[in-house]
Scaffold this active site. Structure first.
Site, short mmCIF file in Angstrom:
data_model
loop_
_atom_site.label_atom_id
_atom_site.label_comp_id
_atom_site.label_asym_id
_atom_site.label_seq_id
_atom_site.Cartn_x
_atom_site.Cartn_y
_atom_site.Cartn_z
N GLU A 257 9.27 -21.65 -18.17
CA GLU A 257 9.08 -20.27 -17.70
C GLU A 257 10.30 -19.40 -18.05
O GLU A 257 10.14 -18.25 -18.47
CB GLU A 257 8.81 -20.29 -16.18
CG GLU A 257 8.72 -18.94 -15.50
CD GLU A 257 7.61 -18.02 -16.01
OE1 GLU A 257 6.77 -18.45 -16.81
OE2 GLU A 257 7.64 -16.83 -15.64
N TRP B 108 -4.02 -1.45 -1.25
CA TRP B 108 -4.05 -2.62 -2.15
C TRP B 108 -4.57 -3.74 -1.26
O TRP B 108 -3.87 -4.21 -0.36
CB TRP B 108 -2.63 -2.87 -2.67
CG TRP B 108 -2.43 -4.18 -3.35
CD1 TRP B 108 -2.02 -5.35 -2.78
CD2 TRP B 108 -2.59 -4.47 -4.74
NE1 TRP B 108 -1.92 -6.33 -3.72
CE2 TRP B 108 -2.27 -5.83 -4.93
CE3 TRP B 108 -2.99 -3.70 -5.84
CZ2 TRP B 108 -2.32 -6.45 -6.18
CZ3 TRP B 108 -3.05 -4.33 -7.08
CH2 TRP B 108 -2.71 -5.67 -7.24
N ASN C 215 0.63 -0.59 6.39
CA ASN C 215 1.08 -1.37 5.25
C ASN C 215 1.67 -2.65 5.82
O ASN C 215 2.45 -2.57 6.77
CB ASN C 215 2.14 -0.56 4.48
CG ASN C 215 2.55 -1.22 3.20
OD1 ASN C 215 2.04 -2.28 2.84
ND2 ASN C 215 3.47 -0.59 2.49
N GLY C 216 1.30 -3.82 5.27
CA GLY C 216 1.84 -5.08 5.80
C GLY C 216 0.72 -6.03 6.14
O GLY C 216 -0.44 -5.81 5.76
N LYS D 229 -0.68 -6.37 -19.62
CA LYS D 229 -0.54 -6.95 -18.28
C LYS D 229 -1.75 -7.79 -17.91
O LYS D 229 -1.65 -8.81 -17.25
CB LYS D 229 -0.35 -5.81 -17.26
CG LYS D 229 -0.06 -6.28 -15.84
CD LYS D 229 1.31 -6.93 -15.75
CE LYS D 229 1.53 -7.69 -14.47
NZ LYS D 229 2.57 -8.73 -14.61
N GLU E 104 9.60 -13.17 -24.31
CA GLU E 104 8.64 -12.06 -24.26
C GLU E 104 9.30 -10.70 -24.09
O GLU E 104 8.75 -9.70 -24.53
CB GLU E 104 7.55 -12.29 -23.22
CG GLU E 104 7.99 -12.23 -21.79
CD GLU E 104 6.88 -12.56 -20.81
OE1 GLU E 104 5.70 -12.33 -21.11
OE2 GLU E 104 7.21 -13.05 -19.71
N CYS F 284 0.84 -1.18 0.00
CA CYS F 284 0.00 0.00 0.00
C CYS F 284 0.88 1.24 0.00
O CYS F 284 2.06 1.16 0.31
CB CYS F 284 -0.88 0.02 1.24
SG CYS F 284 -1.81 -1.49 1.45
N ARG G 27 1.82 2.30 -8.17
CA ARG G 27 1.92 1.02 -7.49
C ARG G 27 0.62 0.23 -7.57
O ARG G 27 0.59 -0.96 -7.24
CB ARG G 27 2.24 1.24 -6.01
CG ARG G 27 3.52 2.01 -5.78
CD ARG G 27 3.54 2.52 -4.36
NE ARG G 27 3.28 1.46 -3.43
CZ ARG G 27 4.22 0.69 -2.92
NH1 ARG G 27 5.46 0.90 -3.21
NH2 ARG G 27 3.92 -0.30 -2.09
N HIS H 206 13.74 -36.99 -29.12
CA HIS H 206 12.50 -37.21 -29.86
C HIS H 206 12.22 -36.06 -30.84
O HIS H 206 11.09 -35.94 -31.34
CB HIS H 206 11.33 -37.38 -28.89
CG HIS H 206 11.51 -38.56 -27.99
ND1 HIS H 206 11.44 -39.86 -28.43
CD2 HIS H 206 11.82 -38.62 -26.67
CE1 HIS H 206 11.67 -40.69 -27.42
NE2 HIS H 206 11.92 -39.95 -26.34
N LYS I 91 10.14 -16.04 -20.34
CA LYS I 91 10.66 -14.73 -19.92
C LYS I 91 11.57 -14.16 -21.00
O LYS I 91 11.47 -13.01 -21.37
CB LYS I 91 11.45 -14.81 -18.60
CG LYS I 91 10.65 -15.05 -17.36
CD LYS I 91 9.84 -13.88 -16.87
CE LYS I 91 8.47 -13.83 -17.44
NZ LYS I 91 7.40 -14.59 -16.89
C1 F6R Z 1 4.14 -13.78 -18.77
C2 F6R Z 1 2.86 -13.28 -18.38
C3 F6R Z 1 1.64 -13.91 -18.93
C4 F6R Z 1 0.60 -14.12 -17.81
C5 F6R Z 1 -0.70 -14.65 -18.40
C6 F6R Z 1 -1.70 -14.96 -17.31
O1 F6R Z 1 5.19 -13.09 -18.16
O2 F6R Z 1 2.78 -12.35 -17.61
O3 F6R Z 1 1.95 -15.11 -19.54
O4 F6R Z 1 1.14 -15.01 -16.88
O5 F6R Z 1 -1.25 -13.72 -19.28
O6 F6R Z 1 -2.03 -13.83 -16.60
P1 F6R Z 1 -2.73 -13.94 -15.20
O7 F6R Z 1 -1.81 -14.63 -14.28
O8 F6R Z 1 -2.98 -12.51 -14.81
O9 F6R Z 1 -4.00 -14.71 -15.39
#
Ligand code: F6R
Length: 611
Positions: free
Chosen positions: A484, A74, A98-99, A606, A491, A2, A27, A507, A488
């Site tokens: 993963e 938050w 906050n916490g 996002k 992307e 927060c 934030r 394979h 990373k």
């Molecule tokens: C990768 C990334 C996306 C999300 C995906 C699911 O870095 O951020 O692959 O993981 O779009 O998003 P959430 O978790 O918000 O459902």
């Protein structure tokens, strides 16, 4: 998580607080509020939603006070609404927090028994009543504060006003950041530097287990025994944009670096420090009823990074709790006839809680009679609202598009879930469970250690920066981690990256291996170590450049690698918490090196609220 601000001086507090809160908007938050002392009375104004809603309310209910505190919330405990918004108050105490207070339920019952009225669902309001309770016993304010702090378990930064003393702001910190800005004609308080920069660059940080008393002229610091503490004044040289990112160049790096803290926050209140129990609240109760069914099954639905966390969870849950787990991409699940029944618990994992495909998957599951448990980072977002129970990851706002800290906290929740199920099925003794929980509690420290070793990452970055393709290999529980790691890299750096299970190379994928192609291998001591070594020799003999994550001091195999990065020894089950860290950092530094927009990579959003 927060945002906190405070001001005491010779100017009107309201515009200073609002301006400070605006500086913390980046934030993320879901409600906001301010409190002042006006003519010996508290004046509290709170609003759900954006700061503009609070500002609208203040147009009619503004204050001329020169002392005040403010907060953007938050949500962690209780939905984001006006009642749960901070500041909270009792008769003589108003505060922002906050916490996370772990033992708030116990304290709440104690206070209610003593006649205090607590109206919000938060873990914060009880703190006002705790201090009030001590004041009612005629304790001076500072003593009442210290005695109350000693009763709190968990993490906090607190900024407090005392109705009977309009000349002081009181601060306390354990775990969550808090800083005092020393200005001309007044002093400032904030959870983060950006809120102060318009007024001063001279700051003093409140440390854990310290309290501070801030007046118009000065800030005095004390330890929890009430003894004065001498503090240094620091000059902040960051630009405003650097300050938003905690001094880091990008949100993604800040979020990677925050992982030790947010992992600890996610465990707070859920694992007993003695290591004997896992408390998952309403989700725990749902698990307890369902796990007894002979045909009990788990189906995990998620997308992207959250799906990878689900894959790691499958290893843990099947291994520890012997419950059959299917892990499916939400976008696939929603368009077939999935085999879920009322005996199935569908676990939806989502950072944002708004991902359209995952939302559709849970709606389909409910239509088929399944119960839904969500693992989510955003309180009261759509997915938790439509679930039977939710376990919130306490990662705090994740702003970088590439998910990092949400992933680590999702894994932590899944590991707790696996232990909980195993305990319910009597598959773990108390002693075994306690050892596993202790190992989990150790993880933030080991992550900290892993984050501290950037030299090998920089050498690997140098080797990857001009490559077009990059392959990742791992086996067992490290297989989802290499998926993963590859996600990373692709992307944010736009290098083509793929993760493979080591055993699958022959394979097909091994056809891709040619001179100098980079292969990032996770090869840690454990069950599949020899198998991984063979896989590495296979690619090495075909000319691959092998960059390896190995256990610290594993000298046996180092000669096969072009670069080595050391991972500390840990319980092998928990290695994913450590191996993902350098893979996130590597993707980050390669992307920075290639000059891409790290926090907002092309074509990505996002929160994916459309198909
Ligand atoms: C990768 C990334 C996306 C999300 C995906 C699911 O870095 O951020 O692959 O993981 O779009 O998003 P959430 O978790 O918000 O459902």
């Amino acid at each position: 998580m927060c945002g906190i601000v405070g001001y005491i001086g010779d100017q009107r507090a309201e515009p200073i607080l609002i301006d400070g809160l605006k500086k913390l908007e980046y934030r993320g938050y879901d409600s906001a509020g301010v409190a002042f002392i006006d003519d010996g009375a508290f004046h509290v104004v709170r609003a759900k939603g954006k700061l503009s809603c609070l500002i609208d309310k203040l147009k009619n209910m503004g204050s001329h006070s020169t002392i005040g505190i403010g907060h953007t919330r938050w949500a962690t405990h209780g939905k984001p609404d006006e009642i749960n918004a901070h500041p909270h108050h009792s008769r003589d105490v108003v505060l922002v927090h906050n916490g996370i207070i772990e033992n708030y339920n116990t304290l709440k019952s104690e206070m209610i028994k003593k006649g205090h009225k607590i109206i919000s669902e938060t873990d914060t309001e009880v703190i006002c009543h705790l201090i009030q309770d001590h004041l009612d016993q005629d304790m001076p304010f500072l003593k009442a504060l210290i005695s109350s702090l000693k009763k709190l378990n968990g993490a906090y930064s607190l900024v407090i006003l005392n109705r009977n003393n309009p000349d002081h702001i009181y601060l306390a910190r354990k775990g969550s950041p808090l800083v005092v800005g020393l200005g001309e004609g007044g002093n400032f308080v904030a959870s983060d530097i950006p809120a102060l920069l318009a007024h001063t660059r001279d700051v003093t940080f409140v440390e854990d287990n310290e309290i501070a008393v801030v007046s118009r002229e000065r800030a005095l610091f004390y330890n929890l025994s009430g003894d004065p503490v001498n503090k240094e004044i620091k000059k902040i040289t960051w630009t405003a944009s650097q300050a938003e990112k905690g001094g880091y160049k990008h949100f993604m790096l800040k979020e990677i670096m925050e992982q030790p803290r947010v992992l600890a926050d996610t465990l707070l209140g859920r694992v007993d420090l003695e290591g004997l129990s896992v408390n998952l609240g309403e989700a725990g109760a749902l698990l307890e009823t369902m796990v007894r069914e002979p045909e009990f099954r788990l189906k995990i639905v998620a997308c992207g990074t959250s799906w990878h966390a689900g894959l790691v969870g499958k290893y843990w849950i099947e291994d520890l709790a012997k419950v059959l787990v299917g892990v499916e991409l939400s976008s696939e699940f929603r368009y077939r006839q999935p085999l879920v029944t009322p005996k199935t618990l569908v676990v939806a994992i989502s950072q944002s809680g708004e991902t359209a495909d995952t939302l559709a998957a849970i709606r389909e599951s409910k239509r088929l009679g399944a119960r839904v448990l969500s693992i989510c980072n955003v309180v009261e977002s759509s997915i938790p609202r439509e679930s039977d129970a939710t376990i919130y990851t306490h990662a705090g706002p994740e702003i970088g598009v590439a998910s990092t800290k949400a992933f680590t906290t999702q894994m932590a929740v899944l590991y707790m879930l696996a232990i909980k199920l195993a305990l319910e099925k009597n598959l773990l003794s108390d002693h075994e469970a306690s050892q596993k929980i202790q190992a989990l509690i150790e993880m933030p420290k080991l992550i900290e250690k892993t984050l501290g070793d950037l030299k090998p990452i920089m050498r690997m970055t140098e080797r990857l920066r001009n490559k077009k393709h990059c392959y990742y290999i791992g086996r067992g529980i490290e297989y989802p981690i290499v998926l993963e790691g590859a996600l990373k890299l692709k992307e944010i750096s736009y290098i083509h990256a793929e993760g493979f299970a080591g055993g699958e190379l022959k394979h097909g994928p091994i056809a891709l291996i040619e001179e100098k192609v980079p292969v990032i291998a996770v090869v840690l001591k454990g069950q599949l170590y020899d198998k991984m070594v063979s896989n590495i020799l296979e690619v090495k003999s075909r000319g691959a450049m092998v960059l390896a994550l190995v256990n610290a001091e594993d000298k046996d195999i180092q000669s096969h690698f072009d670069e080595i990065l050391h991972i500390p020894y840990a319980d092998p089950d928990l290695n994913p918490f450590l191996t993902i860290i350098p893979l996130q950092l590597l993707a980050y530094y390669v992307a920075v090196d290639r000059g891409t927009d790290v926090d907002q990579p092309r074509n990505l959003a996002k929160s994916v609220t459309v198909e």
